[in-house]
Design an enzyme around this catalytic site. Structure first.
Site, PDB file in Angstrom:
ATOM      1  N   HIS A 179       0.834  -1.204   0.000  1.00  0.00           N
ATOM      2  CA  HIS A 179       0.000   0.000   0.000  1.00  0.00           C
ATOM      3  C   HIS A 179       0.871   1.257   0.000  1.00  0.00           C
ATOM      4  O   HIS A 179       0.617   2.204  -0.746  1.00  0.00           O
ATOM      5  CB  HIS A 179      -0.895   0.053   1.245  1.00  0.00           C
ATOM      6  CG  HIS A 179      -1.912  -1.021   1.330  1.00  0.00           C
ATOM      7  ND1 HIS A 179      -2.044  -1.823   2.442  1.00  0.00           N
ATOM      8  CD2 HIS A 179      -2.868  -1.428   0.463  1.00  0.00           C
ATOM      9  CE1 HIS A 179      -3.029  -2.680   2.254  1.00  0.00           C
ATOM     10  NE2 HIS A 179      -3.546  -2.463   1.049  1.00  0.00           N
ATOM     11  N   LYS A 229     -16.086  -7.773   5.593  1.00  0.00           N
ATOM     12  CA  LYS A 229     -14.741  -8.341   5.657  1.00  0.00           C
ATOM     13  C   LYS A 229     -14.310  -8.673   7.079  1.00  0.00           C
ATOM     14  O   LYS A 229     -13.309  -9.344   7.265  1.00  0.00           O
ATOM     15  CB  LYS A 229     -13.723  -7.389   5.015  1.00  0.00           C
ATOM     16  CG  LYS A 229     -13.758  -7.380   3.505  1.00  0.00           C
ATOM     17  CD  LYS A 229     -12.568  -6.646   2.955  1.00  0.00           C
ATOM     18  CE  LYS A 229     -12.510  -6.762   1.434  1.00  0.00           C
ATOM     19  NZ  LYS A 229     -11.325  -6.103   0.886  1.00  0.00           N
ATOM     20  N   ARG A 280      -1.651  -6.275  -8.090  1.00  0.00           N
ATOM     21  CA  ARG A 280      -0.546  -7.158  -7.720  1.00  0.00           C
ATOM     22  C   ARG A 280      -0.305  -8.200  -8.782  1.00  0.00           C
ATOM     23  O   ARG A 280       0.819  -8.601  -9.017  1.00  0.00           O
ATOM     24  CB  ARG A 280      -0.869  -7.865  -6.390  1.00  0.00           C
ATOM     25  CG  ARG A 280      -0.878  -6.957  -5.205  1.00  0.00           C
ATOM     26  CD  ARG A 280      -1.196  -7.735  -3.953  1.00  0.00           C
ATOM     27  NE  ARG A 280      -2.411  -8.506  -4.139  1.00  0.00           N
ATOM     28  CZ  ARG A 280      -3.495  -8.387  -3.399  1.00  0.00           C
ATOM     29  NH1 ARG A 280      -3.523  -7.564  -2.408  1.00  0.00           N
ATOM     30  NH2 ARG A 280      -4.554  -9.113  -3.644  1.00  0.00           N
ATOM     31  N   SER A 334      -3.026  -7.890   2.600  1.00  0.00           N
ATOM     32  CA  SER A 334      -3.373  -7.723   4.014  1.00  0.00           C
ATOM     33  C   SER A 334      -3.938  -9.002   4.612  1.00  0.00           C
ATOM     34  O   SER A 334      -3.617  -9.366   5.747  1.00  0.00           O
ATOM     35  CB  SER A 334      -4.382  -6.580   4.179  1.00  0.00           C
ATOM     36  OG  SER A 334      -3.805  -5.354   3.852  1.00  0.00           O
TER      37      SER A 334
END
Length: 171
Positions: A24, A48, A102, A140
């Site tokens: 990030h 989440k 990514r 993450s």
């Protein structure tokens, strides 16, 4: 593009940042070269089940990234949001949404999001920044999983975030 927007480019980099990672931070640093003001949109995503609550994530982001912008002449602000991404972009007057990629797997989802966002508001562009090769594996979700299982995540996060993870998971 109108003259005023051309002089003041506002970017929105959204995410849950649970927790903020080197990946990030890399995207944020690189986005600073593209905009005059970068709004870090911290999403409130109850689905989440975040490890850190909203206030913790906002403070984590603020302490880690706000200083990055000053040497580049970019103002960085942190803005929590729970509405549609495109509405958040309107709220902060962003003319560009910054998204990090990514891997190819990210692209399909992001491609769909761009299409939906463009149909909701075609004045807001989306810019993709590829993750640096050394950060492509960092997610993450995986950082939290490694930390939960007692693994060392210090190469994926800053020392302050590493400590926050350890403190949270110790109790």
């Amino acid at each position: 593009m109108d003259e005023e927007r051309g002089r003041h480019r506002i970017g929105l980099y959204p995410g849950t940042f649970d927790p903020v990672t080197h990946g990030h931070i890399d995207i944020i640093r690189r986005a600073c070269s593209l905009v005059d003001r970068l709004v870090i949109g911290v999403a409130i995503n109850r689905d989440k089940g975040p490890l850190f609550d909203l206030d913790e994530r906002v403070e984590m982001i603020r302490s880690e990234v706000v200083p990055i912008g000053a040497p580049m002449g970019t103002e960085i602000v942190v803005h929590p949001f729970e509405n549609l991404l495109i509405q958040c972009a309107r709220d902060v007057r962003a003319n560009v949404i910054i998204r990090g990629l990514r891997a190819v797997a990210d692209f399909e989802y992001e491609f769909q999001m761009v299409g939906m966002n463009r149909s909701l508001d075609n004045t807001v562009e989306t810019v993709f920044l590829m993750a640096d090769a050394k950060n492509q594996a960092i997610a993450s979700k995986l950082v939290k999983e490694i930390a939960r299982l007692g693994g060392d995540v210090s190469k994926f996060v800053t020392p302050a975030v590493d400590k926050a993870l350890k403190d949270r998971l110790a109790g």
